[in-house]
Motif scaffolding. Structure first.
Motif, PDB file in Angstrom:
ATOM      1  N   ALA A  37      59.428  -1.311  77.532  1.00  0.00           N
ATOM      2  CA  ALA A  37      60.057  -0.199  76.813  1.00  0.00           C
ATOM      3  C   ALA A  37      59.316   0.190  75.543  1.00  0.00           C
ATOM      4  N   VAL A  38      58.920  -0.795  74.748  1.00  0.00           N
ATOM      5  CA  VAL A  38      58.303  -0.491  73.460  1.00  0.00           C
ATOM      6  C   VAL A  38      56.918   0.133  73.612  1.00  0.00           C
ATOM      7  N   LEU A  78      47.848  -3.865  84.730  1.00  0.00           N
ATOM      8  CA  LEU A  78      48.138  -3.768  83.304  1.00  0.00           C
ATOM      9  C   LEU A  78      48.790  -2.425  82.971  1.00  0.00           C
ATOM     10  N   THR A  79      48.362  -1.361  83.639  1.00  0.00           N
ATOM     11  CA  THR A  79      48.991  -0.052  83.435  1.00  0.00           C
ATOM     12  C   THR A  79      50.472  -0.110  83.799  1.00  0.00           C
ATOM     13  N   SER A  80      50.791  -0.748  84.916  1.00  0.00           N
ATOM     14  CA  SER A  80      52.194  -0.890  85.323  1.00  0.00           C
ATOM     15  C   SER A  80      52.987  -1.674  84.282  1.00  0.00           C
ATOM     16  N   TRP A  81      52.379  -2.737  83.731  1.00  0.00           N
ATOM     17  CA  TRP A  81      53.042  -3.538  82.702  1.00  0.00           C
ATOM     18  C   TRP A  81      53.353  -2.690  81.474  1.00  0.00           C
ATOM     19  N   VAL A  82      52.376  -1.863  81.051  1.00  0.00           N
ATOM     20  CA  VAL A  82      52.580  -0.993  79.890  1.00  0.00           C
ATOM     21  C   VAL A  82      53.746  -0.042  80.142  1.00  0.00           C
ATOM     22  N   ARG A  83      53.756   0.567  81.318  1.00  0.00           N
ATOM     23  CA  ARG A  83      54.801   1.562  81.615  1.00  0.00           C
ATOM     24  C   ARG A  83      56.183   0.928  81.762  1.00  0.00           C
ATOM     25  N   ASN A  84      56.245  -0.335  82.148  1.00  0.00           N
ATOM     26  CA  ASN A  84      57.534  -0.996  82.348  1.00  0.00           C
ATOM     27  C   ASN A  84      58.056  -1.694  81.107  1.00  0.00           C
ATOM     28  N   ARG A  99      48.221  -9.381  74.463  1.00  0.00           N
ATOM     29  CA  ARG A  99      48.500  -9.985  73.153  1.00  0.00           C
ATOM     30  C   ARG A  99      48.335  -8.961  72.041  1.00  0.00           C
ATOM     31  N   LEU A 100      47.270  -8.158  72.114  1.00  0.00           N
ATOM     32  CA  LEU A 100      47.021  -7.158  71.076  1.00  0.00           C
ATOM     33  C   LEU A 100      48.110  -6.093  71.066  1.00  0.00           C
ATOM     34  N   MET A 101      48.514  -5.629  72.248  1.00  0.00           N
ATOM     35  CA  MET A 101      49.523  -4.567  72.306  1.00  0.00           C
ATOM     36  C   MET A 101      50.893  -5.042  71.847  1.00  0.00           C
ATOM     37  N   LEU A 151      51.210  -6.985  69.314  1.00  0.00           N
ATOM     38  CA  LEU A 151      51.081  -7.108  67.863  1.00  0.00           C
ATOM     39  C   LEU A 151      50.836  -5.782  67.168  1.00  0.00           C
ATOM     40  N   ILE A 152      50.091  -4.891  67.832  1.00  0.00           N
ATOM     41  CA  ILE A 152      49.592  -3.677  67.191  1.00  0.00           C
ATOM     42  C   ILE A 152      50.050  -2.454  67.979  1.00  0.00           C
ATOM     43  N   GLU A 153      50.415  -1.392  67.264  1.00  0.00           N
ATOM     44  CA  GLU A 153      50.789  -0.131  67.901  1.00  0.00           C
ATOM     45  C   GLU A 153      49.541   0.738  68.053  1.00  0.00           C
ATOM     46  N   PHE A 154      49.090   0.939  69.279  1.00  0.00           N
ATOM     47  CA  PHE A 154      47.904   1.751  69.536  1.00  0.00           C
ATOM     48  C   PHE A 154      48.302   3.177  69.903  1.00  0.00           C
TER      49      PHE A 154
END
Length: 252
Positions: free
Chosen positions: A98-99, A90-96, A66-68, A70-73
């Motif tokens: 695009a934004v 969660l790492t896989s989700w981040v990498r997949n 939810r935070l990612m 909304l917010i650009e870290f």
């Protein structure tokens, strides 16, 4: 007696002093700490804040998602072993996504086996640390990752808001070259939001330098700024309300 000697995170407590040569080098970079251990998460937030970082915490993967969104870290520090969705997932989700795919990830784990490290790195993590660890090393690794990945570009001195321009050094707002009067409080509020452009800033953080503990003074200043910035202050394009959090400036 206060103990300023360094301690290892995941075993005892964080040092009460800064880390020496790297102290204060966070330069306002925004980090997300994801760990289901409340104690470790809060200790890391405290330590990294002293090093000059902005730090947000999440207790589990769902909150981090939810935070990612909304917010650009600038970087995510992520524990692998969490209930429910793991740090690897969660790492896989981040990498997949695009934004988010270029957001650096540093994994933390109590497991030091080579297979675990390989799996974490294969899923797209930028680095890997095994608990317990010295927080000074964590800071050095974060700095190394940010140097390697480039991080976000430095905030420009001036930002454009439609036909208005805000100079963050002079604290001056102009529209088509003509000055618009700002009170000192309005100028400081606009600068804070500009420094975190496109990221929500919590309402109480915006009022932390005032005696106002309710945030109402900030609401009044925002209303006044919208009258100066927006074509339609009731439907703001640039100074936006982020429900449940605070306000966000979205310059051109």
């Amino acid at each position: 007696m206060h103990d300023d000697s360094p301690h290892r995170v995941g075993k005892t407590r964080v040092s009460g002093s800064r880390s020496g040569p790297v102290a204060g080098q966070g330069s306002g970079r925004h980090l997300l700490i994801v760990d289901d251990d409340d104690r470790i998460r809060e200790l890391l937030k405290e330590y990294l804040a002293r090093e000059g970082y902005r730090v947000t915490g999440a207790a589990h993967a769902a909150a981090a998602r939810r935070l990612m969104e909304l917010i650009e870290f600038d970087l995510v520090v992520l524990d692998i072993m969490m209930p429910g969705e793991s740090g690897l997932e969660l790492t896989s989700w981040v990498r997949n996504k695009a934004v988010l795919s270029r957001t650096p990830v540093l994994l933390l784990t109590a497991r030091g086996e080579a297979d675990d490290r390989v799996e974490g790195l294969s899923r797209g993590a930028d680095d890997y640390m095994t608990k317990p660890f010295d927080p000074r090393e964590l800071v050095l690794r974060i700095e190394a990752i940010l140097r390697r990945t480039g991080g976000k570009p430095l905030t420009p001195r001036e930002i454009r808001l439609g036909n208005a321009m805000f100079d963050m050094e002079r604290l001056e707002l102009t529209r088509e070259g003509a000055p618009l009067r700002l009170t000192e409080a309005e100028a400081q509020l606009l600068k804070t939001l500009a420094l975190h452009a496109h990221s929500p800033v919590e309402r109480m953080d915006l009022s932390s330098d005032t005696a106002d503990i309710t945030g109402r003074a900030v609401d009044v200043q925002v209303t006044r700024l919208r009258r100066k910035l927006e074509v339609d202050p009731k439907n703001p394009r640039y100074l936006q309300t982020v429900r449940g959090i605070g306000y966000m400036l979205a310059p051109d």
